[in-house]
Enzyme design. Structure first.
Site, PDB file in Angstrom:
ATOM      1  N   ARG A   1      -3.836  79.008  48.153  1.00  0.00           N
ATOM      2  CA  ARG A   1      -2.741  79.549  48.536  1.00  0.00           C
ATOM      3  C   ARG A   1      -2.408  79.507  50.108  1.00  0.00           C
ATOM      4  NH1 ARG A   1       1.175  83.740  47.360  1.00  0.00           N
ATOM      5  NH2 ARG A   1       3.438  82.523  47.083  1.00  0.00           N
TER       6      ARG A   1
ATOM      7  N   ASN B   1       6.075  84.295  52.016  1.00  0.00           N
ATOM      8  CA  ASN B   1       4.181  84.435  51.923  1.00  0.00           C
ATOM      9  C   ASN B   1       4.856  86.312  51.576  1.00  0.00           C
ATOM     10  OD1 ASN B   1       3.362  81.975  52.462  1.00  0.00           O
ATOM     11  ND2 ASN B   1       4.246  82.413  54.838  1.00  0.00           N
TER      12      ASN B   1
END
Length: 324
Positions: free
Chosen positions: A58, A90
């Site tokens: 990721r 994020n």
């Protein structure tokens, strides 16, 4: 296996020479043990954190979608940097930075000033897939690290778990990735976890309906409601792949066929009519086809606007620009 190796050779030929000068042999003379150094650190991290492989992929994904694969996601806030770590996609969810730091420390001790942080993310992603039982590939290398971050682009360019397939496909297209890449890279959700806050609405109030998402398997909804309450528990984790949660295989796609995709962005690959449905069906019935496509798409993603040659720098510390 022969066809997969042939495919990999073709991809390396296409992308290693004609695209951004990345090469699988980039560190052969300057840091020949780079892959084993990365593998040792990731393997050690796996022992105490089974999620780390999915988290490292990721990081690579979220880095490459913002101004290319330049390690910008790894930069902390400073007087000149507004960190991408604080962007909405994020903040509170990207993880694995200490493992990247450990890899960098080992590389700096053995090959000082040679291996970029951007390349660390690419290698760590491949290692993570292999350690979870997935395919291996020759990682193309030679990226250099950027000296800026772009929080606004992180907020705007990264696909969201709440988005429909049309918006997600557009974001992929904007960085040169096609519909097959959308489905293949989504297959990385065959391992890892997601927080309750990213799928709660699908369980209780999908699109403001006051009910669950009708594309979800009803027993799956009930199971998830047991760990993801209607309020609170935002960071409670559920398996992205409830069938084989820690293995890298094609179960993610068979889950979609039985309406057991955890995120809206997952299930829409199968439940929304369009080109993605037949691709999901192909991968669900043919794991080798998924593995081949995943490898190809990971290499394509790793080739999004890398800095090469004399552009950028090789950061000594992945979280800050040299000299800062």
């Amino acid at each position: 296996m022969g066809s997969l190796l042939a495919l990999l050779g073709l991809i390396v030929g296409l992308f290693g020479v004609g695209n951004a000068q990345l090469s699988a042999s980039f560190y052969n003379t300057t840091c020949p043990n780079v892959t084993s150094i990365v593998r040792n650190v990731v393997q050690q991290a796996f022992q105490s954190d089974v999620r780390i492989g999915a988290s490292l992929i990721r990081l690579h994904f979220h880095d490459c979608f913002v101004d290319g694969c330049d390690g910008s996601l790894l930069l902390d806030n400073s007087s000149s940097i507004v960190s991408e770590k604080d962007a909405v996609p994020n903040s509170g969810s990207v993880r694995g930075f200490p493992v990247v730091d450990n890899i960098k420390a080992d590389l700096e001790s053995q090959c000082p000033g040679i291996v970029s942080c951007a390349d660390i993310l690419a290698i760590a992603s491949e290692v993570s897939v292999v350690l979870a039982g997935g395919p291996s590939w020759s990682v193309l290398l030679g990226r250099r690290d950027g000296t800026t971050a772009n929080k606004d682009a992180a907020n705007n360019n990264l696909p969201s778990p709440f988005e429909g397939i049309s918006n997600i496909s557009t974001k992929f297209s904007n960085v040169g990735l096609d519909t097959t890449d959308v489905v293949a890279l989504s297959g990385a959700h065959t391992f890892g976890r997601a927080q309750c806050q990213f799928f709660r609405d699908r369980l209780y109030n999908f699109s403001g309906s006051g009910a669950a998402d009708p594309t979800m398997n009803s027993s799956y909804v009930t199971t998830l409601q047991g760990s993801c309450p209607q309020s609170g528990g935002d960071t409670t984790l559920s398996d992205l792949d409830p069938t084989t949660p820690d293995g890298f295989d094609n179960a993610y796609f068979t889950n979609l066929e039985s309406n057991r995709g955890l995120l809206q962005s997952d299930q829409e690959l199968f439940s929304t009519s369009g080109a993605t449905v037949s691709i999901v069906q192909n991968y669900a019935s043919n794991q080798s086809a998924f593995f081949e496509s995943f490898v190809k798409s990971m290499i394509k993603m790793g080739n999004i606007s890398p800095l090469t040659g004399t552009n950028g720098q090789i950061r000594t510390n992945c979280s800050r620009v040299n000299g800062s």
